[in-house]
Write a protein that holds these residues in place. Structure first.
Motif, PDB file in Angstrom:
ATOM      1  N   MET A 485       0.832  -1.202   0.000  1.00  0.00           N
ATOM      2  CA  MET A 485       0.000   0.000   0.000  1.00  0.00           C
ATOM      3  C   MET A 485       0.867   1.252   0.000  1.00  0.00           C
ATOM      4  O   MET A 485       0.606   2.214  -0.736  1.00  0.00           O
ATOM      5  CB  MET A 485      -0.948  -0.018   1.207  1.00  0.00           C
ATOM      6  CG  MET A 485      -2.074  -1.041   1.092  1.00  0.00           C
ATOM      7  SD  MET A 485      -3.290  -0.917   2.438  1.00  0.00           S
ATOM      8  CE  MET A 485      -2.430  -1.760   3.749  1.00  0.00           C
ATOM      9  N   ARG A 486       1.896   1.259   0.800  1.00  0.00           N
ATOM     10  CA  ARG A 486       2.768   2.430   0.866  1.00  0.00           C
ATOM     11  C   ARG A 486       3.543   2.617  -0.437  1.00  0.00           C
ATOM     12  O   ARG A 486       3.736   3.750  -0.896  1.00  0.00           O
ATOM     13  CB  ARG A 486       3.720   2.299   2.047  1.00  0.00           C
ATOM     14  CG  ARG A 486       3.026   2.493   3.397  1.00  0.00           C
ATOM     15  CD  ARG A 486       3.932   2.205   4.568  1.00  0.00           C
ATOM     16  NE  ARG A 486       3.293   2.545   5.847  1.00  0.00           N
ATOM     17  CZ  ARG A 486       3.757   2.181   7.030  1.00  0.00           C
ATOM     18  NH1 ARG A 486       4.872   1.445   7.122  1.00  0.00           N
ATOM     19  NH2 ARG A 486       3.124   2.533   8.139  1.00  0.00           N
ATOM     20  N   SER A 487       3.972   1.517  -1.037  1.00  0.00           N
ATOM     21  CA  SER A 487       4.691   1.608  -2.307  1.00  0.00           C
ATOM     22  C   SER A 487       3.798   2.160  -3.405  1.00  0.00           C
ATOM     23  O   SER A 487       4.275   2.784  -4.362  1.00  0.00           O
ATOM     24  CB  SER A 487       5.222   0.220  -2.710  1.00  0.00           C
ATOM     25  OG  SER A 487       6.136  -0.259  -1.745  1.00  0.00           O
ATOM     26  N   ALA A 488       2.476   1.910  -3.287  1.00  0.00           N
ATOM     27  CA  ALA A 488       1.534   2.422  -4.277  1.00  0.00           C
ATOM     28  C   ALA A 488       1.174   3.880  -4.026  1.00  0.00           C
ATOM     29  O   ALA A 488       0.351   4.452  -4.755  1.00  0.00           O
ATOM     30  CB  ALA A 488       0.279   1.570  -4.274  1.00  0.00           C
ATOM     31  N   GLY A 489       1.769   4.485  -2.992  1.00  0.00           N
ATOM     32  CA  GLY A 489       1.529   5.894  -2.710  1.00  0.00           C
ATOM     33  C   GLY A 489       0.517   6.179  -1.626  1.00  0.00           C
ATOM     34  O   GLY A 489       0.207   7.343  -1.357  1.00  0.00           O
ATOM     35  N   ALA A 490      -0.016   5.142  -0.991  1.00  0.00           N
ATOM     36  CA  ALA A 490      -1.015   5.355   0.062  1.00  0.00           C
ATOM     37  C   ALA A 490      -0.344   5.742   1.375  1.00  0.00           C
ATOM     38  O   ALA A 490       0.780   5.332   1.657  1.00  0.00           O
ATOM     39  CB  ALA A 490      -1.843   4.085   0.263  1.00  0.00           C
ATOM     40  N   THR A 491      -1.039   6.541   2.154  1.00  0.00           N
ATOM     41  CA  THR A 491      -0.580   6.881   3.495  1.00  0.00           C
ATOM     42  C   THR A 491      -1.223   5.917   4.472  1.00  0.00           C
ATOM     43  O   THR A 491      -2.452   5.852   4.584  1.00  0.00           O
ATOM     44  CB  THR A 491      -0.967   8.324   3.868  1.00  0.00           C
ATOM     45  OG1 THR A 491      -0.421   9.221   2.896  1.00  0.00           O
ATOM     46  CG2 THR A 491      -0.445   8.683   5.248  1.00  0.00           C
ATOM     47  N   VAL A 492      -0.389   5.149   5.164  1.00  0.00           N
ATOM     48  CA  VAL A 492      -0.894   4.117   6.073  1.00  0.00           C
ATOM     49  C   VAL A 492      -0.301   4.337   7.453  1.00  0.00           C
ATOM     50  O   VAL A 492       0.918   4.382   7.616  1.00  0.00           O
ATOM     51  CB  VAL A 492      -0.535   2.700   5.567  1.00  0.00           C
ATOM     52  CG1 VAL A 492      -1.091   1.643   6.509  1.00  0.00           C
ATOM     53  CG2 VAL A 492      -1.061   2.482   4.157  1.00  0.00           C
ATOM     54  N   LEU A 493      -1.188   4.479   8.437  1.00  0.00           N
ATOM     55  CA  LEU A 493      -0.769   4.637   9.824  1.00  0.00           C
ATOM     56  C   LEU A 493      -1.311   3.457  10.625  1.00  0.00           C
ATOM     57  O   LEU A 493      -2.526   3.286  10.748  1.00  0.00           O
ATOM     58  CB  LEU A 493      -1.305   5.955  10.395  1.00  0.00           C
ATOM     59  CG  LEU A 493      -1.019   6.233  11.877  1.00  0.00           C
ATOM     60  CD1 LEU A 493       0.484   6.370  12.121  1.00  0.00           C
ATOM     61  CD2 LEU A 493      -1.755   7.488  12.343  1.00  0.00           C
ATOM     62  N   ALA A 494      -0.423   2.614  11.133  1.00  0.00           N
ATOM     63  CA  ALA A 494      -0.832   1.461  11.931  1.00  0.00           C
ATOM     64  C   ALA A 494      -0.712   1.807  13.410  1.00  0.00           C
ATOM     65  O   ALA A 494       0.353   2.243  13.868  1.00  0.00           O
ATOM     66  CB  ALA A 494       0.030   0.248  11.601  1.00  0.00           C
ATOM     67  N   LEU A 495      -1.804   1.625  14.148  1.00  0.00           N
ATOM     68  CA  LEU A 495      -1.832   2.008  15.558  1.00  0.00           C
ATOM     69  C   LEU A 495      -2.297   0.840  16.415  1.00  0.00           C
ATOM     70  O   LEU A 495      -3.193   0.086  16.016  1.00  0.00           O
ATOM     71  CB  LEU A 495      -2.787   3.197  15.768  1.00  0.00           C
ATOM     72  CG  LEU A 495      -2.457   4.494  15.031  1.00  0.00           C
ATOM     73  CD1 LEU A 495      -3.605   5.479  15.178  1.00  0.00           C
ATOM     74  CD2 LEU A 495      -1.166   5.093  15.588  1.00  0.00           C
ATOM     75  N   ALA A 496      -1.694   0.715  17.593  1.00  0.00           N
ATOM     76  CA  ALA A 496      -2.127  -0.285  18.563  1.00  0.00           C
ATOM     77  C   ALA A 496      -3.196   0.342  19.449  1.00  0.00           C
ATOM     78  O   ALA A 496      -2.958   1.379  20.071  1.00  0.00           O
ATOM     79  CB  ALA A 496      -0.955  -0.754  19.410  1.00  0.00           C
ATOM     80  N   ALA A 497      -4.372  -0.254  19.477  1.00  0.00           N
ATOM     81  CA  ALA A 497      -5.468   0.281  20.284  1.00  0.00           C
ATOM     82  C   ALA A 497      -6.472  -0.819  20.565  1.00  0.00           C
ATOM     83  O   ALA A 497      -6.653  -1.732  19.765  1.00  0.00           O
ATOM     84  CB  ALA A 497      -6.152   1.453  19.572  1.00  0.00           C
ATOM     85  N   ASP A 498      -7.121  -0.718  21.720  1.00  0.00           N
ATOM     86  CA  ASP A 498      -8.167  -1.648  22.114  1.00  0.00           C
ATOM     87  C   ASP A 498      -9.508  -0.949  21.940  1.00  0.00           C
ATOM     88  O   ASP A 498      -9.794   0.031  22.637  1.00  0.00           O
ATOM     89  CB  ASP A 498      -7.958  -2.076  23.570  1.00  0.00           C
ATOM     90  CG  ASP A 498      -8.996  -3.084  24.045  1.00  0.00           C
ATOM     91  OD1 ASP A 498      -9.916  -3.409  23.272  1.00  0.00           O
ATOM     92  OD2 ASP A 498      -8.882  -3.556  25.191  1.00  0.00           O
ATOM     93  N   VAL A 499     -10.336  -1.421  21.021  1.00  0.00           N
ATOM     94  CA  VAL A 499     -11.608  -0.745  20.739  1.00  0.00           C
ATOM     95  C   VAL A 499     -12.580  -0.859  21.902  1.00  0.00           C
ATOM     96  O   VAL A 499     -13.595  -0.160  21.928  1.00  0.00           O
ATOM     97  CB  VAL A 499     -12.269  -1.304  19.464  1.00  0.00           C
ATOM     98  CG1 VAL A 499     -11.428  -1.013  18.246  1.00  0.00           C
ATOM     99  CG2 VAL A 499     -12.564  -2.785  19.594  1.00  0.00           C
ATOM    100  N   THR A 500     -12.312  -1.741  22.861  1.00  0.00           N
ATOM    101  CA  THR A 500     -13.202  -1.877  24.013  1.00  0.00           C
ATOM    102  C   THR A 500     -12.776  -0.980  25.167  1.00  0.00           C
ATOM    103  O   THR A 500     -13.414  -0.975  26.213  1.00  0.00           O
ATOM    104  CB  THR A 500     -13.248  -3.335  24.503  1.00  0.00           C
ATOM    105  OG1 THR A 500     -11.975  -3.712  25.031  1.00  0.00           O
ATOM    106  CG2 THR A 500     -13.612  -4.272  23.371  1.00  0.00           C
ATOM    107  N   ASP A 501     -11.693  -0.222  24.984  1.00  0.00           N
ATOM    108  CA  ASP A 501     -11.184   0.683  26.012  1.00  0.00           C
ATOM    109  C   ASP A 501     -11.319   2.114  25.500  1.00  0.00           C
ATOM    110  O   ASP A 501     -10.695   2.486  24.507  1.00  0.00           O
ATOM    111  CB  ASP A 501      -9.726   0.364  26.332  1.00  0.00           C
ATOM    112  CG  ASP A 501      -9.179   1.239  27.449  1.00  0.00           C
ATOM    113  OD1 ASP A 501      -8.742   2.372  27.150  1.00  0.00           O
ATOM    114  OD2 ASP A 501      -9.182   0.796  28.612  1.00  0.00           O
TER     115      ASP A 501
END
Length: 817
Positions: A485-501
């Motif tokens: 995805m990044r090589s194709a020019g997309a901006t990707v932000l991966a984050l660690a998070a708990d959706v139940t918190d």
């Protein structure tokens, strides 16, 4: 009577009998000056990895000596995040069996034979080495053969077991071609519709009914109507499944959930009915009969466009699971609209109860609505093909994008929302938040948005982006997808998070918007794979499945309340429409998502859509879900479902069709959904229901019986001939159920292909043949003929010692030491 067995051990470790020596033990340990281990160790005391501080603390070892062993948690910790191979070091395979129960699907090997089993110790050990080698373990063969001169032996690539196989003609399914995959993706989209039906025909009411909870005037209306019909009625505030009654009418969901927090709502709508039906299942295992269970609610179903309370949909998971998993169970959800007069509720309950008690295969859910000033009428749900085109519009084969249509001659009891909402948008360059963004479906959709729409992506997951040096295949696949995805020019932000918190989720959203800009769309794909028979499912495990979909959705709604989203897509499941086994929690969680989307639509928010996904072939929950003890036909059915599933490319195409429509809920099925629903319900019934005389075998057992004559497969356990009358009778019974000849006393039921569904059938046969009743847990604990025979003989001995006091109706309770 208290059944017990003497434990053969040198000392009573982990009990109060150790208390007198604890002080002396601490002094000896302190003098030994314990140090941190060189290799990682899982603590039996905590079930977690042993820390350096604990290892060097004498008091920890005192606790280790005295406290209970956290074996289950320890095995889970050991297996977490890895394809771990568990090897039992010591005589027998007790820990191997327990490990497989604690972690379904775990690969476990016994390294030495059990003292009670005949065989050669060296051969047993070499077989363990061979199994480890086949599982991918690097073996030091030089050490294995030290002092010897082994020779290489050329072996054929395929083991020849001299077994003849023949492909039998496929069974006819009453003319229904469920196997046919629909060619046009537009035909894969289905919607839930409601149609008005006649009221249930009159029938015999049960003699005694338990009425649970409810507002006083509703309870009084039900009690009065049933009493006038000659029914003995008992009213109670709670129901635990233990009470003696022919039928139960649960009115606890007839009241509004206003004022209840999320935990209390989930307790009322899911845990309370789950606990009751679990006890009903236990009673059936003990030889009792399941009472008819009617769960009466208001605000659960959306027949027209009325408001609903999404948490109430959780009870549907319990209803469907009970119908699929409990022999003879009759359960139904009945929803009464707010326009129905309270005085009519008694008649509705009586009509539904009479039909339910007389027809075990009846509908799982119905609704009653008062429309156009008329008396309340009955409505049943069905599915219709939508035929959504590439732009979200209905094709020629579809009924058009609509919600639960009412006949044009019947006005809706609720005012229309005005203009239909504008279609949702997939804008180029939009900032999209995806929970479960590094999971299978979330990541596949992310790649589509990046490639086709240049989206800026915030991918939330519990762990965050994997370490680049990780050797796990799954981690490497995730890193490769993000890099593409990044090589194709997309901006990707991966984050660690708990959706139940709330705090964790809020911090992740804040960071995402700081780096990518305001969030404009959301895909909620976070989830936990469910799986497990209701009778064996622990509350905490079930709630862990609910949490990301129920609490996670509510927290997302709160965190993004002031944003105008292009769309809010909820990844639900087709499981809400197709009846299945071992899915109570997973079904309930997704039923909530479906109801939540409809509730938002009823409030005029057309941006929310729940997508009831078909299985994806390569990714997603369908691949991850495992039902403990399930194998044979059930496992084959799951593999068949995956074979007809969606590819990632097809999933992305369907996603765009759904998002472009105005519908709040769309079901995805690559096969005719109406036929699938009927076939699944019929098959589930055949699997679960079995006559006590053994003549009406479920489908799985009958298929095995037809295959009778297959030779005993090569097992880890050496063949041991059955001894005595009980073992001989059990071997015959197993051979009939499993379709395998020549079984031995030490053969493992599950290793032979048995599963929890066949155990239900086995339980019925045991009751008939030996006049004993064993629970599912007891059958899981005695997986071999020898151990099961020992258990049956011990119960017979206790019965002989106790005499014949008390009849069949006498209540007994067994306590296991």
């Amino acid at each position: 009577k208290v059944a017990a067995r003497k434990l053969v051990t040198s000392h009573a470790f982990h009990t109060s009998m150790m208390d007198p020596i604890l002080d002396a033990f601490e002094a000896d340990v302190r003098a030994a000056k314990p140090k941190a281990p060189r290799h990682r160790i899982v603590s039996c005391t905590t079930g977690e990895w042993l820390s350096e501080a604990e290892a060097s603390d004498p008091m920890y070892w005192v606790r280790h000596l005295r406290s209970a062993v956290r074996f289950a948690q320890g095995v889970k910790t050991l297996s977490e995040g890895t394809d771990a191979l568990l090897i039992e070091v010591g005589p027998g395979d007790t820990l191997v069996s327990l490990s497989k129960l604690c972690v379904p699907g775990a690969e476990a090997i016994a390294s030495t034979r059990h003292p009670r089993r005949a065989g050669d110790d060296v051969v047993c050990f070499l077989e363990a080495i061979a199994r480890a080698f086949c599982a991918g373990v690097r073996i030091d063969f030089e050490a294995c053969h030290r002092g010897e001169s082994p020779r290489r032996v050329e072996l054929p690539c395929t083991p020849f077991e001299r077994e003849r196989y023949w492909v039998d003609p496929a069974e006819e399914r009453e003319g229904e071609l469920v196997e046919a995959r629909l060619a046009d993706p537009a035909d894969w989209t289905f919607g839930v519709t409601w149609h008005r039906t006649a009221a249930p025909l009159g029938g015999a009411l049960p003699g005694r009914v338990l009425v649970v909870g409810g507002e006083p005037e509703v309870v009084d209306a039900v009690r009065r109507t049933l009493a006038e019909a000659g029914v003995e009625v008992e009213c109670t505030a709670d129901w635990r499944g233990e009470e003696k009654a022919e039928a139960v009418v649960d009115l606890r969901l007839f009241a509004s959930l206003d004022g209840l927090d999320g935990v209390a709502a989930e307790e009322r709508c899911f845990l309370a009915p789950l606990s009751a039906m679990r006890e009903v299942a236990a009673g059936v295992e003990r030889g009792g009969e399941a009472p008819a269970a009617l769960f009466v609610s208001t605000g659960l179903q959306q027949v027209f466009e009325e408001p609903v309370e999404p948490e109430k949909a959780l009870v549907l998971g319990v209803v469907k699971a009970a119908r699929a998993e409990i022999a003879g169970a009759r359960a139904r959800s009945v929803d009464v609209g707010e326009g129905v007069d309270v005085s009519a509720v008694g008649g509705i309950v009586a009509a539904e109860l009479a039909e339910l008690c007389g027809d075990e295969g009846a509908e799982a859910a119905s609704a009653w609505r008062a429309v156009g000033g008329e008396a309340a009428t009955r409505w049943l749900a069905g599915v219709e093909r939508l035929g959504l085109g590439a732009q979200g519009d209905a094709g020629e084969s579809g009924v058009g994008p609509r919600i639960a249509p009412a006949p044009p001659t019947i006005p809706s009891p609720h005012p229309p929302r005005g203009d239909r909402p504008k279609p949702r948008r997939l804008r180029t360059g939009a900032t999209v938040l995806i929970t479960g963004g590094l999971g299978g479906i979330g990541l596949a959709l992310a790649e589509g948005l990046a490639e086709d729409h240049g989206a800026r992506l915030a991918l939330l997951s519990r762990r965050g982006l994997p370490d680049e040096n990780s050797g796990e295949e799954r981690d490497r696949a995730v890193l490769a997808a993000v890099e593409r995805m990044r090589s194709a020019g997309a901006t990707v932000l991966a984050l660690a998070a708990d959706v139940t918190d709330a705090d964790s989720l809020g911090a992740a959203i804040e960071r995402a918007e700081a780096e990518l800009g305001p969030i404009e769309a959301v895909i909620h794909a976070a989830g936990v794979a469910g799986g497990g028979l209701m009778a064996l499912r622990r509350d905490e495990d079930a709630m862990a499945v609910l949490a990301p979909k129920v609490r996670g959705t509510r927290l997302l709604e709160r965190a993004l309340a002031h944003r105008s989203l292009d769309f809010f897509a909820l990844c639900s499941s087709l499981a809400t429409a197709v009846e299945g086994v071992g899915q109570a929690d997973y079904f309930a969680a997704n039923a909530f998502l479906d109801s939540y989307a409809r509730s938002r639509a009823a409030r005029g928010d057309g941006g929310v859509v729940a997508i009831g996904w078909e299985a994806w072939r390569d990714v997603g929950m369908a691949r991850e879900t495992r039902i403990p003890g399930a194998g044979g036909a059930l496992a084959e059915g799951r593999e068949e479902s995956l074979a007809f599933g969606l590819s990632s490319e097809e999933g992305r195409d369907v996603f765009e069709r759904v998002v472009a429509s105005t519908l709040p809920h769309v079901l995805i099925s690559t096969r005719d959904l109406e036929l699938r629903i009927r076939e699944a319900a019929r098959e589930a019934r055949r699997v679960i229901e079995a006559g006590n005389d053994g003549t009406d075998m479920p489908a799985e057992a009958s298929k095995a019986a037809k295959a009778k004559g297959h030779a005993r497969p090569k097992l880890d356990t050496a063949y041991a001939a059955p001894e005595g009358e009980t073992q001989t009778a059990l071997v015959q019974l197993w051979e009939d159920l499993l379709g395998i000849d020549g079984l031995g006393a030490d053969d493992d039921f599950f290793e032979l292909g048995g599963n929890s569904l066949l155990l239900m059938q086995l339980s019925a046969h045991l009751k008939e043949r030996f006049e004993v009743t064993l629970t599912m847990r007891e059958l899981f604990d005695t997986p071999t003929v020898a151990r099961l025979a020992e258990r049956i003989d011990s119960l017979a001995l206790l019965a002989d010692v106790g005499g014949a006091e008390g009849g069949d109706d006498e209540e007994t309770e067994e306590f296991r030491l």
